[in-house]
Design an enzyme around this catalytic site. Sequence first.
Site, PDB file in Angstrom:
ATOM      1  N   GLY A 657       0.808  -1.225   0.000  1.00 55.05           N
ATOM      2  CA  GLY A 657       0.000   0.000   0.000  1.00 55.05           C
ATOM      3  C   GLY A 657       0.829   1.257   0.000  1.00 55.05           C
ATOM      4  N   GLU A 658       2.077   1.180   0.362  1.00 50.56           N
ATOM      5  CA  GLU A 658       2.927   2.361   0.446  1.00 50.56           C
ATOM      6  C   GLU A 658       3.425   2.739  -0.943  1.00 50.56           C
ATOM      7  OE1 GLU A 658       7.002   3.773   2.780  1.00 50.56           O
ATOM      8  OE2 GLU A 658       5.944   1.939   3.363  1.00 50.56           O
ATOM      9  N   ALA A 659       3.303   4.015  -1.283  1.00 52.91           N
ATOM     10  CA  ALA A 659       3.636   4.464  -2.630  1.00 52.91           C
ATOM     11  C   ALA A 659       5.108   4.267  -2.956  1.00 52.91           C
ATOM     12  CB  ALA A 659       3.244   5.946  -2.791  1.00 52.91           C
ATOM     13  N   ILE A 662       5.727   0.697  -3.947  1.00 49.11           N
ATOM     14  CA  ILE A 662       5.218   0.428  -5.292  1.00 49.11           C
ATOM     15  C   ILE A 662       6.146   1.041  -6.329  1.00 49.11           C
ATOM     16  CG2 ILE A 662       3.301   0.808  -6.876  1.00 49.11           C
ATOM     17  CD1 ILE A 662       1.427   0.859  -4.490  1.00 49.11           C
TER      18      ILE A 662
END
Length: 1716
Positions: A657-659, A662
């Site tokens: 979920g952490e940008a 990603i």
Amino acid sequence: MLASHTLGGPSRCGRVLGPPLDKIIKNAAWRKHTHLVSSCKSALDKLETLSDTGLSDPTSPLLGISSSDANFVLNPILLALETNYVKVAEPALECTFKLFSLGVARGEIHGNVSNPILYKIVEAVCKVGGIGEESLELAVLRVLLSAIRCPCVLIRGDCLLNVVRTCYNVYLRGLNGTNQICAKSVLAQIMLIVFTRAEEDSIDVSIKTVSVSELLEFSDKNLNEGSSIYHCQNFVSEVMSASEGVPDLKLSQPSKDQELQNVDLKTSKWEEEEIGELEAKEGGAESGSGGVSKIREDGFLVFKNLCKLSMKFSSQENDDQILLRGKTLSLELLKAVMDNGGSIWRSNVRFLNVIKQYLCLSLLKNSALSVMSIFQLQSCIFMSLLTKYRTGLKDEIGIFFPMLILRVLENVLQPSFVQKMTVLNLLEKIAADSQIIIDIFVNYDCDVDSPNIFERIVNGLLKTALGPPPASATTLSAVQDITFRHESVNCLVSIIKSMGAWMDQKLTIGDSDLRKSFKSDTAAEGHSTLTAEDGTVSDCELQPEMNSELSNAATLEQRRAYKIELQKGVSLFNRKPSKGIEFLINTKKVGNSPEEVAAFLKSNTTGLNEAMIGDYLGEREDFALKVMHAYVDSFDFKSMDFGEAIRFFLQGFRLPGEAQKIDRIMEKFAERYCKCNPNSFTSADTAYVLAYSVIMLNTDAHNSMVKDKMNKSDFIRNNRGIDDGKDLPEEYLGALYDQIVNNEIKMNADSSAPQSMQANSLNKLLGLDGILNLVTWKQTEEKALGANGLLIRQIQEQFKAKSGKSESVYHSVSDVAILRFMVEVCWGPMLAAYSVTLDQSDDRIATTQCLQGFRHAVHVTAVMGMQTQRDAFVTSTAKFTFLHCAADMKQKNVDAVKAIISIAIEDGNHLQDSWEHILTCLSRIEHLQLLGEGSSTDTSILSVPNTEIDEKVPKPSGIQSLKKKGSLQNPAVMAVVRGGSYDSAAVGANSSGLVTPEQINQFIANLNLLEQIGSSELNHVFVHSQRLNSEAIVAFVKALCKVSIAELQSPTDPRVFSLTKLVEIAHYNMNRIRLVWFRIWNVLSDFFVSVGLSENLSVAIFVMDSLRQLAMKFLEREELANYNFQNEFLRPFVIVMQKSNSIEIRELIVRYVSQMVLSRVSNVKSGWKSVFMVFTAAAVDERKNIVLLAFGTMEKIVREYFPHISETDASTFSDCVRCLIKFTNSKFDSDISLNAIGFLRFCAIKLAEGGLVCADKSPDDGSSVSAVTKNDRDLQSFADSDDHASYWVPLLAGLSELTSDSKLAIRKSSTEVLFNVLKDHGHLFSRAFWIGVFSSVVLPLFNGASPVKQDSPTSKSTRPDGSTWDPEISAAAVLSLVDLVIRFFNVLRPQLPNVVSILAGYLKSTKQGPASTGVSATYRLTGELGSRFSKDEWQEILLAIKEAATSTLPGFMKILRSMDDIKVPENSRSSTNTETSSDHGLTKDDLEEDNLQTSAYVVSKMKSFIAVQLLIMQVITDIYKANLQFLVASNINIIVEIFSSITSHAQQLNSETVLQKKIKKVCSILETSEPPMVHFENEAYQNYLNFLQDLIKNNSSAPKEMNLRSLVAVCEKILLIYLSCTDYNYARQQKPVEIPVTHWILPLGIAKKEKMAARTPLLVSALKALSCLEKDSCRKYIADIFHLLVDLVRSDHSSNEVQHALSNIFQACIGPIIMP
């Protein structure tokens, strides 16, 4: 009648066909069936012409007639069947039935080719079955069954399928319940026939008849109308029996079939068929039958079609209910096939593959249905697979077990009652087969790639037993919940029971060494041969060679440990990915390189959470970043579309979920994609941005939370200019948009149903996450699988993939050590389930089951040596007895008490430390019973009974005694009613508070419950101890000792129950072998010692009395020689006697021991040691009465029972002697001491009277006996060769010890007794023993081995070694020693050197007393034995005397030199003439104190030295005179050397003139006499001179010339000594002066005259000796002394004797020479 009899002609076919044809003619409608009637008549006419010729046409369908005739006569039957007219069809069916049942029809029926007429008839029969006429249905079924059963006909292929289909239709579409049951029964029977033949690959097989009632177990019970089952059973049995009895007419198969029927396929290929293809091809798929016989091929065909029928789902043209019944029937038939399947299904690859391909697929598809009958049938089929075919279906069972069983079992909140009860019943059946349970654990729980089925079974049963969690919503009623709980507990009990049964069987077979091998955890490999409960042969036995291998416990343990550790790492990863990877690397489950970690994450076969994988890949840590790069680089995106590539990439993990995470992943993905597709984008940045856009689009399009969805134009607009400032083609972006919107990008696991983390992990580990999604249990039966078709295909692929892996090998184990790992898995859940149920339920059946589970669990864990688990089960059972809280007891608690007793009796051999819990319960039971009777335990402990333990006092019966007045106020009762914790030593000891009458009444009621357990049950445990093995009885006794100590140490209510039981146990087990009894008694001994030293005097007395009782019983048994157990038995008396501070206890022990030994004296053997040790301790007791009591018993023993002591062994006698020696040290009465020594002599007399004569024996004869003291080892080593000599060792050694006693009377008496014993009884000793006595007993008296404590310096003389000894004792000892040697010289001759050494030591003494003793002893020795001494012995004696004479001189001279530094002052009246000076003016004040003491010491030593030297000279002179005739020349030379040495000493001493003056002055000061130095010199020379004269005169053996020379030399020295007294300067002249010198003759002083007077006798003797020389000798030697004679003439003499002697010399010697 005649026409009827001959209707159809004489042939067999005519007899069968004639009547039916005639009936057809009669029943036919003439107009409608004209052709049929004419055909029948023609056939009858034809039959009339036929007869049985005995020749058979192999191509003919009928027996005995040609093929053309057969076709002709059968054609009317075919026509009749095709009419579908009931009246015509009935006789035709009857005829057809007879053709098949009587074996008239024959051949293979397979299409229109092989046998067209029979094929058409069978097809026609099938059509008749479909017309719906109830009256014909049974006839059709009968024909079809007879056709299949007929051994002369083989129906194959489509025809066989048509037969099955017809029966199916009769069952499904029939309106008559009986007909439907018959159709179902016929189908089942057909299945049995087909598959029995297929297994045997033969038509001629024995086939059993189906049971109709069993077929109605799951369905169609509503069809039973009265006696329908009975009618149907008779129907099937009639048809089956009608086809038997024609063995000579069996169908002979073609040669090709015979060649192929026994072919065993080595390999087979998977038949990959789509579900649609399976449904479309009713005739069966390609099966590759080139190597399979026709019979088996038909079996495969039928089996496939049954599976296909079972997999059909509803459609618009089908009746759902009929389809469901058909599906149910198919599964029932499959169940019948599997239940009756034989070994071929396990051994033949083709059969096994059919099960895998079709049956497993059927189970898979039908698992989505919630119809109970379907589920029950599936469960039964699965049970058959598990029971009989598990060796070849390891992977499939691993799939279906969680799917069918565990999923239902683990559903606790909202299960279907019937469904879960089905599962529980199935599990109960599985649990009843111990081998299945073992195999499940071995092949799944110990396999890394398989589910933990056994563990999940146990945990699922635990969850069910515990019920739904509190406050949770559930659909179960209270009754259903209780039923589930009880059934699950029952399953757990069955599991542990089966484990115990399997263990017992394996141990009985021969693996009896299991418990001792658990420290190594390995055992020998074996093979299972266990049979299933239903009587069928087990899978493992029939199929050991296929997909099965033996495994030992060690290998399985490693696999199990590997799996547990891997799962631990996965679980850790799913919580903290970095920690999990670190753990897996450290435990070597994953390599330490990023590439290996990436491969592990990518494969993800171990249950890793996909979200956590993505989270880990997005980490920025160095190692995690490298792993992510390796992970992405492992993908090959070559020629992949971008959307396809990103979809493929994201299948294995969920993006974090952490940008930032990603971003890192997408950046690397873009790089990899561009590397694999270099011409795809201008740069990797383009791919990176586009990847981000795709991810955002996927979220936007498929997230329900997003309201405003992105359209295609938005997507294209968002991605403008991303290709290095340029736009990507809109067509490309549009296609990409459509692809993402229409098909969501998701992981493979996204289709899984939501599960807990643990379930997800486990399902992923096993590849079950997609499979279990099929089973929602909410689908209806009419819902087709639809989208799940692809999933089913994937599962099939998994089956195929696993089939080639080594992990798929089925493991079989017979090593019972595997149970250890199983118990480690299941013991916790079982303990929890049993405990909770037993605690919460009062249902007698449920609690009984739990207690049975406890019993079986204890049995398994105890036998397997699993101490922690065993103790947990035993402790739990003991706690549930509620004996520690008796007021709350119920019936279930009483049952727990019974269970405890049963455990003690059944598994006592393996309980070890758990015995303490059981015996504690028994103790508490007895306590409660005692309280119920109103007895007080305090009374029993304080009043010591005198009765024996086996005397039983009847106790009052009933509980009424508890209600007696005042009994309720008993503190013990009140404490028990209040209760306490289980672990409290005394029940209620720490509790306080009031007790209400209601509590008392409840307690009394509970005591009534305890009456179910009588004293006989309690005593049975203790009596049963006789049957315990050697390890168990020791553990039992240890535990009983602990319980007894707890009872005795109770602060409120001490009891002796366990103590009395200990005595009983010891009595019961006295007959055990010595080694075991010895171990038992070691425990009991420590217990008796511990309690015997108790501060509670009453307890100690009770324990000692109990020990006395045991000892009295034990002493009733005779003990063989050389055993030591009586001694060990009585050892507690010794220890308590030595350590107890209680006078009463010590006195009691002495009395007890005295009583025991005097009453059992004839049986006492090794026990004497302990007896004497007790009396030894008593001998030094501080209480006089104890000493006197013990000595009185000792006196009685020695006087009256001495033979009993001496008949055992020497160690016993040594203990007796040691004991008497201790009594000599008594401080109370000297008479006791002397009497003890007297008893020692008495013992010697008794030994001598007993005839213990010691004859010489070889060193190997006899046995060793331990020595009395460390100084007696040499003596003991000599005594080892003689049993009798061993008895003398302690006696003599003890007396030897006493010679060193501190008391003079003891020393004197012991020395006297010792030598008297040796003198009086020495003739009984062997030569070897005498050597030992001398070296270990006698010699230590003289060499300091027994030091004497010096009381006063004046009363003791110095021993040779420097210690002190009484002069009187010393003299007596030496003389006694010499007397011994004289008396036993023949034996002691080798000891002569030692004796001589001792005498020489006395001669070397610086004191006159010891020297005198040595002289007298030496003279006595030589006087008595001189004639018996050899030359060497004389040499040794004389050399010893010589050494004594010379060895003291250096030390003596050193002492004299101490006078050199002492200055003695001169007198004031002294003059320069020292010879005339006077010393009367000196006093003690003139010398310092130290110098005075030194001078006095020197004077004393000088006197002693002179005296000793004179004694030595005297003894040597006496020896010479007495033994002259026994001495040889070498001996004489030594005597000469002795005389020479002594005279030299004397001359040297007199030459010290300065010293003499000092000595003279010192003696004057000390007012003591001067040392006789002159006398010493005169005596020395005089004796020397006399010896030489005698030697020359009487000893002819000595060289005369040498002796003359020595004589002349001595005379010369004497003359020089004398002349030195006449002239002061004479001694300084070295040789005569050749030139005459004038001398002045001066008058002699007084001192000179005194010296000359002292020397005159010696001078006269010398002159006389010279005058006696012969003429030749005188001529030879006179020149040497002539000048001395001249000087004598010139000198003035004080005596005329000198003048006279000189005159004689000149006249006798010199005159004849001058005047010849």
